[in-house]
Design a protein around this motif. Sequence first.
Motif, PDB file in Angstrom:
ATOM      1  N   ALA A 147       0.837  -1.206   0.000  1.00  0.00           N
ATOM      2  CA  ALA A 147       0.000   0.000   0.000  1.00  0.00           C
ATOM      3  C   ALA A 147       0.872   1.256   0.000  1.00  0.00           C
ATOM      4  O   ALA A 147       0.612   2.213  -0.742  1.00  0.00           O
ATOM      5  CB  ALA A 147      -0.922  -0.011   1.214  1.00  0.00           C
ATOM      6  N   TYR A 148       1.909   1.245   0.825  1.00  0.00           N
ATOM      7  CA  TYR A 148       2.812   2.388   0.956  1.00  0.00           C
ATOM      8  C   TYR A 148       3.547   2.669  -0.358  1.00  0.00           C
ATOM      9  O   TYR A 148       3.565   3.802  -0.858  1.00  0.00           O
ATOM     10  CB  TYR A 148       3.797   2.064   2.075  1.00  0.00           C
ATOM     11  N   THR A 149       4.130   1.620  -0.940  1.00  0.00           N
ATOM     12  CA  THR A 149       4.890   1.776  -2.177  1.00  0.00           C
ATOM     13  C   THR A 149       4.004   2.241  -3.320  1.00  0.00           C
ATOM     14  O   THR A 149       4.349   3.172  -4.058  1.00  0.00           O
ATOM     15  CB  THR A 149       5.568   0.447  -2.551  1.00  0.00           C
ATOM     16  N   THR A 150       2.847   1.598  -3.464  1.00  0.00           N
ATOM     17  CA  THR A 150       1.928   1.971  -4.539  1.00  0.00           C
ATOM     18  C   THR A 150       1.481   3.421  -4.398  1.00  0.00           C
ATOM     19  O   THR A 150       1.459   4.179  -5.373  1.00  0.00           O
ATOM     20  CB  THR A 150       0.698   1.049  -4.542  1.00  0.00           C
ATOM     21  N   ALA A 151       1.138   3.827  -3.179  1.00  0.00           N
ATOM     22  CA  ALA A 151       0.688   5.203  -2.943  1.00  0.00           C
ATOM     23  C   ALA A 151       1.782   6.206  -3.298  1.00  0.00           C
ATOM     24  O   ALA A 151       1.513   7.239  -3.926  1.00  0.00           O
ATOM     25  CB  ALA A 151       0.259   5.369  -1.494  1.00  0.00           C
ATOM     26  N   CYS A 152       3.012   5.910  -2.911  1.00  0.00           N
ATOM     27  CA  CYS A 152       4.112   6.840  -3.167  1.00  0.00           C
ATOM     28  C   CYS A 152       4.451   6.941  -4.656  1.00  0.00           C
ATOM     29  O   CYS A 152       4.866   8.007  -5.130  1.00  0.00           O
ATOM     30  CB  CYS A 152       5.354   6.415  -2.389  1.00  0.00           C
ATOM     31  N   PHE A 153       4.279   5.850  -5.377  1.00  0.00           N
ATOM     32  CA  PHE A 153       4.605   5.859  -6.798  1.00  0.00           C
ATOM     33  C   PHE A 153       3.480   6.419  -7.674  1.00  0.00           C
ATOM     34  O   PHE A 153       3.721   6.842  -8.803  1.00  0.00           O
ATOM     35  CB  PHE A 153       4.935   4.443  -7.276  1.00  0.00           C
ATOM     36  N   GLU A 154       2.254   6.423  -7.158  1.00  0.00           N
ATOM     37  CA  GLU A 154       1.100   6.829  -7.959  1.00  0.00           C
ATOM     38  C   GLU A 154       1.236   8.211  -8.592  1.00  0.00           C
ATOM     39  O   GLU A 154       0.950   8.368  -9.783  1.00  0.00           O
ATOM     40  CB  GLU A 154      -0.180   6.771  -7.119  1.00  0.00           C
ATOM     41  N   ILE A 209       3.627  16.459  -7.222  1.00  0.00           N
ATOM     42  CA  ILE A 209       4.156  15.199  -6.682  1.00  0.00           C
ATOM     43  C   ILE A 209       4.704  15.418  -5.275  1.00  0.00           C
ATOM     44  O   ILE A 209       4.409  14.656  -4.348  1.00  0.00           O
ATOM     45  CB  ILE A 209       5.252  14.622  -7.602  1.00  0.00           C
ATOM     46  N   LYS A 210       5.492  16.466  -5.094  1.00  0.00           N
ATOM     47  CA  LYS A 210       6.089  16.737  -3.783  1.00  0.00           C
ATOM     48  C   LYS A 210       5.009  17.058  -2.752  1.00  0.00           C
ATOM     49  O   LYS A 210       5.116  16.654  -1.586  1.00  0.00           O
ATOM     50  CB  LYS A 210       7.089  17.874  -3.902  1.00  0.00           C
ATOM     51  N   LYS A 211       3.964  17.770  -3.171  1.00  0.00           N
ATOM     52  CA  LYS A 211       2.855  18.084  -2.269  1.00  0.00           C
ATOM     53  C   LYS A 211       2.162  16.802  -1.818  1.00  0.00           C
ATOM     54  O   LYS A 211       1.891  16.601  -0.627  1.00  0.00           O
ATOM     55  CB  LYS A 211       1.858  19.006  -2.967  1.00  0.00           C
ATOM     56  N   TYR A 212       1.879  15.903  -2.770  1.00  0.00           N
ATOM     57  CA  TYR A 212       1.193  14.658  -2.436  1.00  0.00           C
ATOM     58  C   TYR A 212       2.072  13.760  -1.578  1.00  0.00           C
ATOM     59  O   TYR A 212       1.591  13.068  -0.678  1.00  0.00           O
ATOM     60  CB  TYR A 212       0.763  13.928  -3.708  1.00  0.00           C
ATOM     61  N   LEU A 213       3.377  13.780  -1.840  1.00  0.00           N
ATOM     62  CA  LEU A 213       4.293  12.972  -1.028  1.00  0.00           C
ATOM     63  C   LEU A 213       4.330  13.468   0.418  1.00  0.00           C
ATOM     64  O   LEU A 213       4.453  12.671   1.347  1.00  0.00           O
ATOM     65  CB  LEU A 213       5.699  12.990  -1.628  1.00  0.00           C
ATOM     66  N   THR A 214       4.232  14.771   0.606  1.00  0.00           N
ATOM     67  CA  THR A 214       4.173  15.318   1.965  1.00  0.00           C
ATOM     68  C   THR A 214       2.924  14.819   2.682  1.00  0.00           C
ATOM     69  O   THR A 214       2.979  14.438   3.860  1.00  0.00           O
ATOM     70  CB  THR A 214       4.171  16.858   1.928  1.00  0.00           C
ATOM     71  N   THR A 215       1.799  14.788   1.970  1.00  0.00           N
ATOM     72  CA  THR A 215       0.562  14.260   2.549  1.00  0.00           C
ATOM     73  C   THR A 215       0.727  12.792   2.924  1.00  0.00           C
ATOM     74  O   THR A 215       0.331  12.364   4.021  1.00  0.00           O
ATOM     75  CB  THR A 215      -0.607  14.407   1.554  1.00  0.00           C
ATOM     76  N   PHE A 270       0.750  10.888   6.650  1.00  0.00           N
ATOM     77  CA  PHE A 270      -0.198   9.807   6.910  1.00  0.00           C
ATOM     78  C   PHE A 270       0.502   8.519   7.354  1.00  0.00           C
ATOM     79  O   PHE A 270       0.125   7.903   8.349  1.00  0.00           O
ATOM     80  CB  PHE A 270      -1.025   9.538   5.647  1.00  0.00           C
ATOM     81  N   PHE A 271       1.546   8.130   6.624  1.00  0.00           N
ATOM     82  CA  PHE A 271       2.180   6.831   6.867  1.00  0.00           C
ATOM     83  C   PHE A 271       3.227   6.843   7.978  1.00  0.00           C
ATOM     84  O   PHE A 271       3.382   5.850   8.691  1.00  0.00           O
ATOM     85  CB  PHE A 271       2.843   6.312   5.586  1.00  0.00           C
ATOM     86  N   MET A 272       3.969   7.937   8.107  1.00  0.00           N
ATOM     87  CA  MET A 272       5.129   7.917   8.999  1.00  0.00           C
ATOM     88  C   MET A 272       4.784   7.598  10.453  1.00  0.00           C
ATOM     89  O   MET A 272       5.506   6.825  11.106  1.00  0.00           O
ATOM     90  CB  MET A 272       5.895   9.229   8.897  1.00  0.00           C
TER      91      MET A 272
END
Length: 207
Positions: A167-174, A185-191, A195-197
């Motif tokens: 789930a984590y990998t797929t979300a980050c690559f999406e 991309i950077k904005k979504y990665l911050t979100t 969430f995950f950290m």
Amino acid sequence: MPRDKSFSHEKVNRAIREEFLAKGYEGASIRSIGERAGMTSAGLYRHYADKAAMFDAMVEPLVKDIKAWISSHKNKKYSLIESEGPSVKDEVFGESFFDLIEDIILPKKAEFQMLINCSKGTKYENFIHDFVIQNQDDFLYAIQLMKKSGYPVVELSQEELHMLLSAYTTACFEPIIHNYDDDKIKKYLTTLQDFFMPGWIKIMGLS
């Protein structure tokens, strides 16, 4: 006047990249790549032995860079965990998967899209699954190190960890797969990081 071989090779690579991104590996053809490059199929074969070699040339440097980053990252983390320093939480999570994306993958976004979206029929077609499996093994080892050092790690089965990492990998690559611009991309990665950290910190007994 002698031909500029480096320019010719760059033109071939550009044509290869365009063809694979447009049609995928299975749909791409040597003839079409030649047309994009303005040369014959015979001319292309002076640059690459076959279509597989062309695809390898596009994505293999990125794959090697990803593997090198992962190897360096995990060895650093293992050393930090074993040192049991007072700021181990901040240091262990100071460099994360998001840095891999920003530092290694985003500069080669087209090649990454090719690797993920266009690789069916190549040795890379299961890249995400293989990536998750390798990270699963590394994460399990890190959890065992944390447990050995006395941290209250969360006991997870391999199946649970596999689902979480998938789930984590797929979300980050999406965001990259869908070709969003770098700022988005950077904005979504911050979100995603927000969430995950906290979950990863809890699992490793660092909360």
